[in-house]
Design a protein around this motif. Structure first.
Motif, mmCIF file in Angstrom:
data_model
loop_
_atom_site.group_PDB
_atom_site.id
_atom_site.type_symbol
_atom_site.label_atom_id
_atom_site.label_comp_id
_atom_site.label_asym_id
_atom_site.label_seq_id
_atom_site.Cartn_x
_atom_site.Cartn_y
_atom_site.Cartn_z
ATOM 1 N N ASN A 164 45.734 64.853 101.876
ATOM 2 C CA ASN A 164 47.027 65.342 101.464
ATOM 3 C C ASN A 164 46.957 66.697 101.801
ATOM 4 O OD1 ASN A 164 49.300 66.066 99.949
ATOM 5 N ND2 ASN A 164 48.513 66.040 97.933
ATOM 6 N N PRO A 165 47.634 67.083 103.028
ATOM 7 C CA PRO A 165 47.475 68.436 103.521
ATOM 8 C C PRO A 165 48.590 69.395 102.713
ATOM 9 C CG PRO A 165 48.726 67.243 104.993
ATOM 10 C CD PRO A 165 48.333 66.191 103.966
ATOM 11 N N LYS A 166 49.242 68.860 101.665
ATOM 12 C CA LYS A 166 49.893 69.938 100.939
ATOM 13 C C LYS A 166 49.007 70.499 99.901
ATOM 14 C CE LYS A 166 54.266 66.860 100.884
ATOM 15 N NZ LYS A 166 55.291 66.243 99.924
ATOM 16 N N GLY A 167 47.976 69.892 99.842
ATOM 17 C CA GLY A 167 46.938 70.738 98.894
ATOM 18 C C GLY A 167 46.518 70.193 97.868
ATOM 19 N N GLU A 168 47.255 69.142 97.053
ATOM 20 C CA GLU A 168 46.832 68.823 95.873
ATOM 21 C C GLU A 168 45.494 67.795 96.292
ATOM 22 O OE1 GLU A 168 47.926 69.911 92.571
ATOM 23 O OE2 GLU A 168 48.519 71.313 93.945
ATOM 24 N N THR A 169 44.309 68.212 95.998
ATOM 25 C CA THR A 169 43.235 67.258 96.570
ATOM 26 C C THR A 169 41.902 67.558 95.632
ATOM 27 O OG1 THR A 169 42.296 65.821 98.485
ATOM 28 C CG2 THR A 169 42.689 68.293 98.433
ATOM 29 N N ASN A 170 40.994 66.791 95.899
ATOM 30 C CA ASN A 170 39.654 67.034 95.351
ATOM 31 C C ASN A 170 38.448 66.880 96.408
ATOM 32 O OD1 ASN A 170 41.256 65.812 93.023
ATOM 33 N ND2 ASN A 170 39.515 66.973 91.863
ATOM 34 N N VAL A 171 37.527 67.722 96.274
ATOM 35 C CA VAL A 171 36.464 67.547 97.087
ATOM 36 C C VAL A 171 35.269 67.824 95.981
ATOM 37 C CG1 VAL A 171 34.624 68.528 98.785
ATOM 38 C CG2 VAL A 171 37.043 68.804 99.311
ATOM 39 N N ASP A 219 47.644 56.749 99.505
ATOM 40 C CA ASP A 219 47.811 58.049 98.641
ATOM 41 C C ASP A 219 46.853 58.680 97.491
ATOM 42 O OD1 ASP A 219 50.126 58.860 100.319
ATOM 43 O OD2 ASP A 219 51.299 57.205 99.304
ATOM 44 N N THR A 220 45.459 57.991 97.855
ATOM 45 C CA THR A 220 44.545 58.509 96.939
ATOM 46 C C THR A 220 44.066 59.938 97.523
ATOM 47 O OG1 THR A 220 43.962 56.221 96.465
ATOM 48 C CG2 THR A 220 42.141 58.018 96.211
ATOM 49 N N PHE A 221 44.358 60.952 96.292
ATOM 50 C CA PHE A 221 43.965 62.349 96.850
ATOM 51 C C PHE A 221 43.092 62.913 95.791
ATOM 52 C CE2 PHE A 221 48.970 62.312 98.113
ATOM 53 C CZ PHE A 221 48.655 61.580 99.218
ATOM 54 N N TYR A 222 43.048 62.302 94.492
ATOM 55 C CA TYR A 222 42.380 63.030 93.449
ATOM 56 C C TYR A 222 40.913 62.073 93.118
ATOM 57 C CZ TYR A 222 47.171 64.729 92.712
ATOM 58 O OH TYR A 222 48.516 65.130 92.739
ATOM 59 N N LEU A 223 39.818 62.935 93.025
ATOM 60 C CA LEU A 223 38.478 62.186 93.112
ATOM 61 C C LEU A 223 37.807 63.206 91.687
ATOM 62 C CD1 LEU A 223 37.121 62.427 96.598
ATOM 63 C CD2 LEU A 223 38.537 60.553 95.397
ATOM 64 N N ALA A 224 36.842 62.353 91.114
ATOM 65 C CA ALA A 224 35.702 62.880 90.375
ATOM 66 C C ALA A 224 34.739 62.097 90.428
ATOM 67 C CB ALA A 224 36.380 62.720 88.796
ATOM 68 N N TYR A 225 33.381 62.712 89.963
ATOM 69 C CA TYR A 225 32.318 61.778 90.213
ATOM 70 C C TYR A 225 31.468 61.865 88.690
ATOM 71 C CZ TYR A 225 28.230 59.464 91.755
ATOM 72 O OH TYR A 225 27.216 58.430 91.917
ATOM 73 N N GLY A 226 31.053 60.855 88.224
ATOM 74 C CA GLY A 226 30.309 60.765 86.781
ATOM 75 C C GLY A 226 30.089 59.176 86.508
ATOM 76 N N PHE A 227 29.149 59.024 85.622
ATOM 77 C CA PHE A 227 28.900 57.735 85.118
ATOM 78 C C PHE A 227 28.459 56.726 86.255
ATOM 79 C CE2 PHE A 227 31.991 59.241 82.223
ATOM 80 C CZ PHE A 227 31.309 59.360 81.051
ATOM 81 N N ASP A 228 27.732 57.527 87.349
ATOM 82 C CA ASP A 228 27.002 56.802 88.378
ATOM 83 C C ASP A 228 28.009 56.142 89.591
ATOM 84 O OD1 ASP A 228 24.447 57.667 87.902
ATOM 85 O OD2 ASP A 228 24.373 55.704 86.320
ATOM 86 N N ALA A 229 29.334 56.910 89.406
ATOM 87 C CA ALA A 229 30.378 56.302 90.113
ATOM 88 C C ALA A 229 31.462 57.343 90.606
ATOM 89 C CB ALA A 229 31.322 55.264 89.506
ATOM 90 N N LEU A 230 31.993 57.104 91.640
ATOM 91 C CA LEU A 230 32.940 58.077 92.175
ATOM 92 C C LEU A 230 34.368 57.361 91.723
ATOM 93 C CD1 LEU A 230 33.944 60.213 94.027
ATOM 94 C CD2 LEU A 230 34.433 58.420 95.850
ATOM 95 N N TRP A 231 35.342 58.347 91.078
ATOM 96 C CA TRP A 231 36.637 57.770 90.505
ATOM 97 C C TRP A 231 37.660 58.533 91.363
ATOM 98 C CZ3 TRP A 231 36.211 54.217 86.552
ATOM 99 C CH2 TRP A 231 34.693 54.568 86.185
ATOM 100 N N ALA A 232 38.666 57.643 91.647
ATOM 101 C CA ALA A 232 39.697 58.083 92.509
ATOM 102 C C ALA A 232 41.053 57.555 92.067
ATOM 103 C CB ALA A 232 39.625 57.450 93.918
ATOM 104 N N VAL A 233 42.062 58.495 92.059
ATOM 105 C CA VAL A 233 43.484 58.270 91.493
ATOM 106 C C VAL A 233 44.468 58.525 92.777
ATOM 107 C CG1 VAL A 233 45.300 59.402 90.222
ATOM 108 C CG2 VAL A 233 43.020 58.845 89.188
ATOM 109 N N SER A 234 45.312 57.322 92.779
ATOM 110 C CA SER A 234 46.630 57.442 93.605
ATOM 111 C C SER A 234 47.502 57.667 92.663
ATOM 112 C CB SER A 234 46.586 56.323 94.465
ATOM 113 O OG SER A 234 47.930 56.138 94.851
#
Length: 309
Positions: A118-125, A161-176
């Protein structure tokens, strides 16, 4: 000037006691806001010990509670950053790559060609399972980077269009947001193992405080997802809209940066109620919790703030 801000309960005046310096910040306590002027466009935050890194126009900056400590030029830093392996990991939306910055010297140590979804900038590393994870293609890809080699070692196929990430509970979580989905990714297999549908315009998320918490921005709600069976187990109505803001967990609470009604709200995960609303509306920005206090940014006001006892 310091501004004393009372944590206002949603239905009554707080009768809580003050925490000691050794205790983590609690939702119902009085906090003092210390605003720091940050010229430009102070936006996304990443905690680094007792300091914080913030994205700005053409640079990332390191700040402490008493002022700016360092600055590193880069074309266009965007999205939430991660601190791991003695480095700050930042998406660069202009070049579509990942910058690695040494947190000790504030110098760029590597530029990794990952692509940015997402080059518009709403994203996670985000960091987790010994890797750095970057949404890398809008068609539905997440790049997994090995910090030991600075190489992409796997690509995970996800919803478009999956741009949002979080890590926790031994998994990667991803939102579209477009697909209105939350996906659970197993780092052992680099594959999606479960998916759940969400409300309107889901965005930033956090994994902690007993669940995976997702902003349903269009509904003004925060959804709680059980990390084991990946089912929505509750929702908290915060306001009419949560566009755009940010979310974090810590100290047994969920911390939600909002754009309307207040600077941020605090949710009790046990009661699923908003227990505090702090500050006056300051437009969009980010939030990060620490045991000593809470960092927020307000790019429209060109400030970051340190909230503490």
């Amino acid at each position: 000037m310091k501004k004393l801000v009372l944590a206002l309960l949603s239905a009554s005046v707080c009768a809580c006691t003050m925490a000691t310096a050794e205790e983590p910040v609690q939702a119902g306590n009085m906090l003092v806001e210390k605003p720091l002027p940050v010229p430009g466009f102070a936006d996304f935050l990443a905690v680094d010990g007792d300091t914080v890194w913030v994205t700005n126009v053409g640079r990332v900056e390191q700040w402490g509670v008493d002022g700016k400590l360092a600055s590193t030029d880069m074309p266009r830093p965007c999205g939430t950053m991660s601190v791991a392996n003695y480095s700050l990991w930042v998406a660069n939306c202009t070049g579509g790559n990942l910058y690695r910055i040494d947190v000790g010297t504030a110098e760029i140590s590597n530029i990794i060609e990952t692509g940015i979804a997402n080059p518009k900038g709403e994203t996670n590393v985000v960091a987790g399972a010994g890797s750095i994870w970057v949404p890398s293609a809008s068609e539905g890809q997440i790049a997994r980077v090995d910090p030991a080699t600075n190489a992409v070692i796997a690509t995970v196929s996800v919803d478009p269009d999956t741009f949002y990430l979080a890590y926790g509970f031994d998994a990667l979580w991803a939102v579209s947001s477009e697909q209105r989905s939350l996906q659970k990714i197993d780092p052992a297999t680099n594959s999606v193992v479960a998916t759940v549908s969400l409300g309107q315009q889901p965005g930033f998320l956090a994994a902690g405080a007993g669940g995976v918490w997702v902003q349903e921005q269009g509904d003004g709600t925060v959804a709680r997802v059980n990390p084991d069976n990946v089912e929505v187990t509750g929702r908290v109505k915060v306001g009419e809209s949560l566009v755009y803001g940010d979310i974090d967990t810590g100290g047994g609470s969920v911390w939600l940066r909002t754009t309307e009604d207040q600077v941020f709200a605090v949710i009790d995960p046990a009661t699923m109620e908003v227990t505090a609303r702090l500050g006056t509306p300051a437009g969009s920005g980010a939030i990060r919790y620490t045991d000593a206090g809470v960092w927020t940014s307000a790019h429209d006001d060109q400030t970051i703030s340190w909230w503490s006892h």
